[in-house]
Design a protein around this motif. Structure first.
Motif, PDB file in Angstrom:
ATOM      1  N   GLY A 145       0.814  -1.219   0.000  1.00 21.08           N
ATOM      2  CA  GLY A 145       0.000   0.000   0.000  1.00 21.08           C
ATOM      3  C   GLY A 145       0.846   1.266   0.000  1.00 21.08           C
ATOM      4  O   GLY A 145       2.028   1.251  -0.355  1.00 21.08           O
ATOM      5  N   MET A 185      -1.657  -4.364   2.903  1.00 24.04           N
ATOM      6  CA  MET A 185      -1.069  -3.017   2.905  1.00 24.04           C
ATOM      7  C   MET A 185      -0.275  -2.863   4.189  1.00 24.04           C
ATOM      8  O   MET A 185      -0.636  -2.089   5.071  1.00 24.04           O
ATOM      9  N   GLU A 191       0.551   0.203   6.273  1.00 21.71           N
ATOM     10  CA  GLU A 191      -0.469   0.904   7.062  1.00 21.71           C
ATOM     11  C   GLU A 191      -0.815   0.195   8.368  1.00 21.71           C
ATOM     12  O   GLU A 191      -1.631   0.685   9.135  1.00 21.71           O
ATOM     13  N   TYR A 192      -0.230  -0.973   8.611  1.00 23.38           N
ATOM     14  CA  TYR A 192      -0.654  -1.742   9.789  1.00 23.38           C
ATOM     15  C   TYR A 192      -0.088  -1.172  11.098  1.00 23.38           C
ATOM     16  O   TYR A 192      -0.700  -1.281  12.141  1.00 23.38           O
ATOM     17  N   SER A 230      -6.816   0.552   2.958  1.00 25.60           N
ATOM     18  CA  SER A 230      -6.585  -0.845   3.334  1.00 25.60           C
ATOM     19  C   SER A 230      -7.908  -1.595   3.528  1.00 25.60           C
ATOM     20  O   SER A 230      -7.925  -2.818   3.535  1.00 25.60           O
TER      21      SER A 230
END
Lengths: 348, 348
Positions: free
Chosen positions: A237, A259, A262-263, B274
């Motif tokens: 992502g 993605m 973004e985690y 996401s």
């Protein structure tokens, strides 16, 4: 026989959003329990010795407060975390399972488990034949969920035509590495990115045409230099997705597998989404479990055979013992692992 | 017969990126030319009197410096701008076209045009039958490109099932209004947004179940209150796209028709992409011309008949005379038009 240790890894505390899960804090190793393997009541179920547990990126999403909605159930505070694993059946009272069977499915992170029925291993449950005699760890990697993720979604969404170009991110991971090899088999040019020189070397050994370290090279510039892309396999992502949109050809297919950028942080929001319209891009998000019914039997027929023949390669990063779980989870979130991350709980 | 005026609208100056096209600056009205309708040489082509020109949102993208790439060709500085139109053939030397025919295609913004061949009207060229006797302006609106945009992409991408919920943006425009009606015909619940109370009233009259003014109400809150969405028809992008991702059900289909919120300003980058993965969303960008071959004949068989029968409704916002072009283009970019915007160049 005397009771033996039955160590566990418990979910201890949900990490704050956009932070990494700290070992010993997010999860805790606990060896206070014991189990008598000969006398523990089965009540019609079966007793399994855990051999190998998978550590996967998506586990971060399960480490959350229970009220937060997501596509996977949250881990339960104070209970063992769970994930895909292979174990050996020690005793069974269930008609479909016998002692000596190797079973695949969702296990709690503990050394021994009594399952009331196969259904309790989840919709991925399988007694593994392993006619090829592969290491059991393969069945949580390229022969398990990550391999199925690559295989199923590639067949469902790539619509690949020989001569096209695919861009694969996190290409040294078990999903990405399998995608690279499927794309090469399909006659595509493959551009691939990974996060270390060692990973880059591994992905080159898989036959990818252009491999680069995204930490030291400019993704956008490389995609442009290489003349753009037709298929984007997204594991990350953010800015990489933005670069892929910039480089996409007309009618490009974007396969949205994850993605990870973004985690654990606020992430980066791509600013060029209007390219989706003009370039007529098809974007497909997916969770592999939705594709299991359509592709599973084909997968187990094809992939272990190809792995055994050396036609699909993989790497593993093995940690030994449940105590290593916290560090292993963190390594996968940070990408410091050097292959498919597994926890070897016992050898047989 | 003496030469008559042949007024034109010229592309005068590319507006800076992320700014609105100012009338008189981006385009300029010019009435310095004349034409002798009886003696102008046709060289095997045909002479058309321009009746009605379409003003569409995508035209902003053509108002750019020639070196900037996009999916449509840029307008040429000093030359008439072009767009879809209907005209009446005054004289013809071409075997496929006769005087009195009404032709549809891409015209320069000028009162009279000599076309060397039908191919010069573009791949949408058609001699219009109009057995229903509809106003010619319908054939640049619901019976033209905007209607085809709604019809073709709905059939290609919506995969609509009765009882599902669709959210349609810019629902008072010729594309959105047609989508609303197709969705209602397909048995869906329709949530729709528009930018004024007058537009909201029009969309309600089309049968949409929930209609709101996005300038005074909170899109995200309304989508949540209504229980989420299965299909998102995107004409706007930005914050509305973000709200739609938040509200999307599993396996939602996003039909990316346009992102007008990004055409004239820096726009807003959605921060929740996401969700595409976990919700297994399918996003399809498209340009209607790619779908013409598959759906065109069905469209011309169905839509004019439904319009004539009052089963598909539309509104128009007519400006009279080429002088009005600059203001008309600006109104469509700002959304201050009150229906499908057309320039009526002549009555017959």
């Amino acid at each position: 026989m005397a009771p033996v240790r039955n160590a566990r890894v418990l979910f201890n505390e949900a990490p704050a959003p956009n932070t990494y899960p700290e070992p010993g804090k997010a999860t805790a190793y606990d060896d206070s329990q014991t189990i008598d393997l000969e006398t523990v009541p089965l009540n019609g179920g079966f007793l399994v010795k855990n051999l190998v547990l998978s550590i996967d990126p998506y586990m971060r999403g399960r480490m959350r407060e229970p009220h937060v909605k997501s596509y996977t159930p949250p881990f339960i505070l104070g209970q063992p975390i769970t994930n895909l694993a292979v174990g050996r059946v020690l005793r069974s009272e269930h008609s479909a399972i016998k002692a000596g069977d190797h079973v695949y499915g969702y296990f709690p992170f503990q050394e021994y488990v009594v399952f009331p029925s196969p259904a309790h291993l989840g919709d991925v449950f399988r007694v593994l034949e392993n006619k090829e005699g592969l290491p059991w760890s393969v069945y949580v990697g390229v022969g398990g969920m990550p391999g199925a993720t690559a295989h199923h979604a590639w067949h469902e969404f790539a619509n690949a035509k020989p001569g096209e170009t695919a861009f694969v991110t996190a290409a040294a991971g078990p999903v990405g590495a399998t995608v690279v090899q499927l794309a090469k088999t399909a006659g595509l040019k493959v551009i691939a990115s990974a996060g270390s020189e060692e990973k880059v070397a591994f992905v080159k050994s898989l036959g990818a045409d252009v491999v680069f370290n995204y930490k030291t090279e400019d993704t956008k510039a490389i995609l442009e230099r290489e003349g753009g892309i037709d298929i984007y396999w997204d594991n990350v992502g953010g800015q990489t997705l933005e670069a892929a949109l910039d480089a996409a050809h007309k009618f490009a297919r974007f396969i949205e597998c994850g993605m990870i950028s973004e985690y654990n942080s606020a992430g980066y929001a791509p600013k060029n989404l209007s390219l989706i319209v003009g370039k007529e891009i098809r974007i497909s998000g997916f969770i592999v479990s939705s594709l299991y019914p359509k592709y599973r039997e084909e997968f187990y027929k094809e992939i272990p055979r190809l792995v055994a023949a050396g036609k699909i390669k993989y790497t593993e990063d093995r940690s030994v013992g449940l105590e290593a779980t916290g560090e292993a989870i963190l390594a996968v979130q940070k990408g410091t692992n050097t292959g498919k991350k597994v926890i070897v709980v016992a050898e047989e």
